[in-house]
Scaffold this motif. Sequence first.
Motif, PDB file in Angstrom:
ATOM      1  N   PHE A 149       0.833  -1.212   0.000  1.00  0.00           N
ATOM      2  CA  PHE A 149       0.000   0.000   0.000  1.00  0.00           C
ATOM      3  C   PHE A 149       0.867   1.262   0.000  1.00  0.00           C
ATOM      4  O   PHE A 149       1.796   1.361   0.804  1.00  0.00           O
ATOM      5  N   ALA A 150       0.511   2.211  -0.855  1.00  0.00           N
ATOM      6  CA  ALA A 150       1.096   3.561  -0.782  1.00  0.00           C
ATOM      7  C   ALA A 150      -0.046   4.564  -0.814  1.00  0.00           C
ATOM      8  O   ALA A 150      -1.053   4.349  -1.486  1.00  0.00           O
ATOM      9  N   ASP A 151       0.131   5.683  -0.104  1.00  0.00           N
ATOM     10  CA  ASP A 151      -0.965   6.614   0.193  1.00  0.00           C
ATOM     11  C   ASP A 151      -0.437   8.043   0.051  1.00  0.00           C
ATOM     12  O   ASP A 151       0.541   8.405   0.716  1.00  0.00           O
ATOM     13  N   ALA A 152      -1.056   8.829  -0.813  1.00  0.00           N
ATOM     14  CA  ALA A 152      -0.618  10.226  -0.969  1.00  0.00           C
ATOM     15  C   ALA A 152      -1.780  11.076  -1.447  1.00  0.00           C
ATOM     16  O   ALA A 152      -2.720  10.572  -2.071  1.00  0.00           O
ATOM     17  N   ASN A 153      -1.701  12.361  -1.150  1.00  0.00           N
ATOM     18  CA  ASN A 153      -2.701  13.283  -1.695  1.00  0.00           C
ATOM     19  C   ASN A 153      -2.118  14.670  -1.916  1.00  0.00           C
ATOM     20  O   ASN A 153      -1.042  15.003  -1.400  1.00  0.00           O
ATOM     21  N   LYS A 154      -2.855  15.440  -2.721  1.00  0.00           N
ATOM     22  CA  LYS A 154      -2.508  16.846  -2.978  1.00  0.00           C
ATOM     23  C   LYS A 154      -3.797  17.638  -3.026  1.00  0.00           C
ATOM     24  O   LYS A 154      -4.845  17.100  -3.395  1.00  0.00           O
ATOM     25  N   THR A 155      -3.699  18.935  -2.737  1.00  0.00           N
ATOM     26  CA  THR A 155      -4.821  19.840  -2.951  1.00  0.00           C
ATOM     27  C   THR A 155      -4.513  20.707  -4.167  1.00  0.00           C
ATOM     28  O   THR A 155      -3.442  21.308  -4.249  1.00  0.00           O
ATOM     29  N   PHE A 156      -5.452  20.727  -5.105  1.00  0.00           N
ATOM     30  CA  PHE A 156      -5.294  21.478  -6.358  1.00  0.00           C
ATOM     31  C   PHE A 156      -6.190  22.713  -6.358  1.00  0.00           C
ATOM     32  O   PHE A 156      -7.258  22.723  -5.744  1.00  0.00           O
ATOM     33  N   PHE A 157      -5.765  23.725  -7.108  1.00  0.00           N
ATOM     34  CA  PHE A 157      -6.622  24.874  -7.396  1.00  0.00           C
ATOM     35  C   PHE A 157      -7.454  24.571  -8.638  1.00  0.00           C
ATOM     36  O   PHE A 157      -6.950  23.986  -9.595  1.00  0.00           O
ATOM     37  N   VAL A 158      -8.706  24.995  -8.601  1.00  0.00           N
ATOM     38  CA  VAL A 158      -9.552  24.918  -9.791  1.00  0.00           C
ATOM     39  C   VAL A 158      -9.567  26.315 -10.408  1.00  0.00           C
ATOM     40  O   VAL A 158     -10.081  27.256  -9.800  1.00  0.00           O
ATOM     41  N   GLY A 159      -8.975  26.455 -11.589  1.00  0.00           N
ATOM     42  CA  GLY A 159      -8.829  27.791 -12.172  1.00  0.00           C
ATOM     43  C   GLY A 159      -7.884  28.628 -11.320  1.00  0.00           C
ATOM     44  O   GLY A 159      -6.918  28.115 -10.762  1.00  0.00           O
ATOM     45  N   SER A 160      -8.161  29.920 -11.184  1.00  0.00           N
ATOM     46  CA  SER A 160      -7.273  30.794 -10.399  1.00  0.00           C
ATOM     47  C   SER A 160      -7.797  30.939  -8.984  1.00  0.00           C
ATOM     48  O   SER A 160      -8.970  31.239  -8.788  1.00  0.00           O
ATOM     49  N   PRO A 161      -6.910  30.740  -7.998  1.00  0.00           N
ATOM     50  CA  PRO A 161      -7.339  30.825  -6.605  1.00  0.00           C
ATOM     51  C   PRO A 161      -7.512  32.256  -6.123  1.00  0.00           C
ATOM     52  O   PRO A 161      -6.780  33.150  -6.538  1.00  0.00           O
ATOM     53  N   GLY A 162      -8.463  32.462  -5.218  1.00  0.00           N
ATOM     54  CA  GLY A 162      -8.557  33.717  -4.480  1.00  0.00           C
ATOM     55  C   GLY A 162      -7.550  33.690  -3.340  1.00  0.00           C
ATOM     56  O   GLY A 162      -6.863  32.679  -3.122  1.00  0.00           O
ATOM     57  N   PRO A 163      -7.470  34.773  -2.579  1.00  0.00           N
ATOM     58  CA  PRO A 163      -6.474  34.873  -1.498  1.00  0.00           C
ATOM     59  C   PRO A 163      -6.650  33.807  -0.403  1.00  0.00           C
ATOM     60  O   PRO A 163      -5.657  33.277   0.103  1.00  0.00           O
ATOM     61  N   ASP A 164      -7.893  33.481  -0.019  1.00  0.00           N
ATOM     62  CA  ASP A 164      -8.102  32.471   1.027  1.00  0.00           C
ATOM     63  C   ASP A 164      -7.652  31.092   0.556  1.00  0.00           C
ATOM     64  O   ASP A 164      -7.008  30.343   1.305  1.00  0.00           O
ATOM     65  N   ALA A 165      -7.982  30.754  -0.670  1.00  0.00           N
ATOM     66  CA  ALA A 165      -7.589  29.457  -1.230  1.00  0.00           C
ATOM     67  C   ALA A 165      -6.069  29.347  -1.282  1.00  0.00           C
ATOM     68  O   ALA A 165      -5.474  28.338  -0.882  1.00  0.00           O
ATOM     69  N   ARG A 166      -5.446  30.418  -1.767  1.00  0.00           N
ATOM     70  CA  ARG A 166      -3.983  30.428  -1.873  1.00  0.00           C
ATOM     71  C   ARG A 166      -3.341  30.251  -0.499  1.00  0.00           C
ATOM     72  O   ARG A 166      -2.404  29.479  -0.311  1.00  0.00           O
ATOM     73  N   LYS A 167      -3.887  30.958   0.464  1.00  0.00           N
ATOM     74  CA  LYS A 167      -3.319  30.913   1.822  1.00  0.00           C
ATOM     75  C   LYS A 167      -3.396  29.513   2.421  1.00  0.00           C
ATOM     76  O   LYS A 167      -2.401  28.955   2.899  1.00  0.00           O
ATOM     77  N   ILE A 168      -4.591  28.903   2.405  1.00  0.00           N
ATOM     78  CA  ILE A 168      -4.739  27.623   3.119  1.00  0.00           C
ATOM     79  C   ILE A 168      -3.967  26.504   2.428  1.00  0.00           C
ATOM     80  O   ILE A 168      -3.388  25.631   3.086  1.00  0.00           O
TER      81      ILE A 168
END
Length: 296
Positions: A149-168
């Motif tokens: 088993f291997a386990d990984a994840n990422k968080t992606f932006f959908v289109g261009s992020p706003g400031p809150d999305a970019r920050k978190i």
Amino acid sequence: MKIMNKSKVGRNDPCPCGSGLKYKKCCLGKDDGSTEDKRTAYARKYKVRLKDEKAVEGIRIAGRLVLETLDLVEAVIHPGTVTDVINTLVHEHTVKKGGIPAPLNYRGFPKSVCVSVNEVICHGIPGERELREGDIVNVDITTILDGYFADANKTFFVGSPGPDARKIVNVARECLRLGREKVRPGNTIGDIGFAIQQYAEGQGCSVVREFVGHGVGFEFHESPQVPHFGRKGDGLTLVPGMVFTIEPMINLGERYLRVLDDDWTAVTRDGSLSAQFEQTILVTDDGYESLTPYDL
Ligand code: MF3
Ligand code: CO
Ligand code: CO
């Protein structure tokens, strides 16, 4: 015939007992510092199954498939994509490569991947939800290949992020980077959590406590638990051959969560954004190796 060495550990190598000292300054001559004894002791005392080179290679290969699949997913992340399309992509690619998507039917989970949008912290079930411009979306892939088993994840932006999305997203990524940097023999599980919590809270964000990192490799979730909060020096001492995830879930607002009626989807209580990054990490003789490596 070459005379067999009593131990393969060099005098100046890190002591296999995990003290962080050189072998000669620690267990050399005390005669119980062998890897074999450490494996037995960790299994008996903590239910932690250390991985040998064969197992590590198996997890590494499974990890390559996880990353390859995450890259395929990234290419379809844009406004208008329905999250179930991500599920189909992950399922079909994994199976085509001879793997099994670990989430499917795991404790009743109905899909092959977790897809968590915006205020969803983790365990989002792919379905009819459509990604929209400015969303953030975490895709968490666990693959079984040749039994490993291997386990990984990422968080992606959908289109261009706003400031809150970019920050978190930036804070969550940095949390994994800082936690990963603490992984070396002699450090403890608490050192990892402390580094993550200190940074996240210093940025005005919060750390989810109900879900933690975990041993991985022979099964989906093994011992030990790896909290993303804690105190320096607390918890298990890291030793070479341990394999576990670090997967901090970081909220822009408060840390509290609620689980939806589907019994899986965990969302922030206050509706604030939540982001996560995860890798499967091996403790090596002098630090760590990511078995699902990507830049942070
Ligand atoms: N991949 C998650 C983790 O990092 C676990 C998902 S459990 C599932 O541990 F059932 F939702 F897939
Ligand atoms: Co995990
Ligand atoms: Co995961």
